[in-house]
Design a protein around this motif. Structure first.
Motif, PDB file in Angstrom:
ATOM      1  N   PRO A   1       9.465  -0.205  -3.467  1.00 19.99           N
ATOM      2  CA  PRO A   1       8.011  -0.218  -3.692  1.00 19.99           C
ATOM      3  C   PRO A   1       7.274  -0.712  -2.451  1.00 19.99           C
ATOM      4  N   THR A   2       6.008  -0.348  -2.339  1.00 15.01           N
ATOM      5  CA  THR A   2       5.198  -0.827  -1.220  1.00 15.01           C
ATOM      6  C   THR A   2       4.798  -2.290  -1.455  1.00 15.01           C
ATOM      7  N   GLY A   3       4.675  -3.023  -0.342  1.00 16.66           N
ATOM      8  CA  GLY A   3       4.080  -4.352  -0.408  1.00 16.66           C
ATOM      9  C   GLY A   3       4.922  -5.441  -1.040  1.00 16.66           C
TER      10      GLY A   3
ATOM     11  N   PRO B   1       5.234   3.665  -4.717  1.00 23.19           N
ATOM     12  CA  PRO B   1       6.243   3.943  -3.688  1.00 23.19           C
ATOM     13  C   PRO B   1       5.819   3.423  -2.314  1.00 23.19           C
ATOM     14  N   SER B   2       6.792   3.154  -1.458  1.00 23.77           N
ATOM     15  CA  SER B   2       6.526   2.713  -0.085  1.00 23.77           C
ATOM     16  C   SER B   2       5.441   3.570   0.565  1.00 23.77           C
ATOM     17  N   SER B   3       4.585   2.924   1.349  1.00 28.17           N
ATOM     18  CA  SER B   3       3.512   3.648   2.045  1.00 28.17           C
ATOM     19  C   SER B   3       4.089   4.591   3.101  1.00 28.17           C
ATOM     20  N   GLU B   4       5.357   4.409   3.462  1.00 27.59           N
ATOM     21  CA  GLU B   4       5.989   5.263   4.482  1.00 27.59           C
ATOM     22  C   GLU B   4       6.844   6.360   3.856  1.00 27.59           C
TER      23      GLU B   4
HETATM   24  P1  13P Z   1       5.781  -0.556   2.649  1.00 28.48           P
HETATM   25  O1  13P Z   1       5.720  -1.954   2.089  1.00 28.48           O
HETATM   26  O2  13P Z   1       4.659   0.293   2.166  1.00 28.48           O
HETATM   27  O3  13P Z   1       7.151   0.068   2.407  1.00 28.48           O
HETATM   28  O4  13P Z   1       5.561  -0.651   4.221  1.00 28.48           O
HETATM   29  C1  13P Z   1       6.298  -1.516   5.012  1.00 28.48           C
HETATM   30  C2  13P Z   1       6.385  -1.069   6.434  1.00 28.48           C
HETATM   31  O5  13P Z   1       7.269  -1.494   7.138  1.00 28.48           O
HETATM   32  C3  13P Z   1       5.394  -0.119   6.994  1.00 28.48           C
HETATM   33  O6  13P Z   1       5.814   0.312   8.235  1.00 28.48           O
END
Ligand code: 13P
Length: 230
Positions: free
Chosen positions: A43-45, A74-77
């Motif tokens: 997950p993101t954040g 989901p992860s921002s990437e």
């Molecule tokens: P996320 O928490 O959205 O996965 O992002 C972390 C990160 O390393 C962005 O480059």
């Protein structure tokens, strides 16, 4: 491996990355391909130290959520991860982190392409720096795409690193190798500087022999052969 075991392995890799100091706060993300249309991702954040199996999210190839507990996203990437799976059908796992020494090379605009260390010459080959991309946008997948046909490990300009593999342990090991190559390269360049000496790379014909040994060692994935980026 069943889905539960894969989830446990993702958590294990997340915890290792945090313990190794490759990720601070919420940095880094991990995904695994379960089948053509189903992926697990972090997950993101959320700090990678706090990742537990129920926090992992099941998504499809468009990044749409199929299964989630609570309101995790989901992860921002995830676009970067999904581009890897789209362009590299041999890849089943993607790991993104900010290992500090490797990331320093990405910030210093110094690709790790000196072919001095036998292990990395065989397993990874040269490691390029992909052009700058604004996190979470399509700029990141577009920046890495030209390098994916030849590379399993990439440095991301002003950002961090990406490692991919036929399974999660392989992708994670490649990130370990990257950081060790970066540390070793940093130390050798300091020593060479002190001793006023030139770096001694493995000669081309010996390298060709090492590249052929990938098969004997059962190394999977892509290799750029003898390629320099500066
Ligand atoms: P996320 O928490 O959205 O996965 O992002 C972390 C990160 O390393 C962005 O480059």
């Amino acid at each position: 491996m069943n889905e539960e075991e894969i989830k446990d392995q993702i958590c294990d890799v997340c915890h290792k990355m945090w313990q190794l100091g490759w990720v601070a706060a919420n940095d880094g993300n991990v995904s695994v391909k379960l089948d053509e249309h189903t992926f697990l991702c972090t997950p993101t954040g959320i700090s990678k130290s706090f990742i537990t199996p129920e926090k992992l999210i099941k998504i499809n190839e468009q990044g749409e959520i199929l299964e989630v507990t609570g309101d995790y996203r989901p992860s921002s990437e995830i676009k970067m991860h999904l581009r890897v799976y789209q362009d590299r059908p041999d890849v089943q796992a993607v790991v993104h982190a900010h290992p500090p020494v490797a990331t320093a090379f990405a910030l210093a605009q110094m690709p790790l392409d000196s072919y001095s260390l036998i292990e990395s010459a065989i397993v990874i080959g040269s490691i390029p720096i992909t052009p700058y991309g604004t996190p979470s946008t399509n700029e990141v997948p577009d920046a890495i795409a030209p390098f994916l046909p030849e590379h399993d490990v990439l440095l991301l300009e002003n950002h961090g690193a990406l490692a991919v593999g036929a399974d999660l342990v392989t992708a994670y090991y490649r990130m370990e190798t990257l950081e060790l190559v970066a540390k070793t390269t940093f130390h050798v360049r300091m020593l060479l500087n002190i001793g006023n000496k030139e770096e001694k790379e493995i000669p081309r014909e010996k390298l060709e022999r090492l590249f052929k040994m990938r098969k004997n060692y059962g190394v999977t994935g892509k290799h750029p052969g003898y390629k320099k980026y500066h």
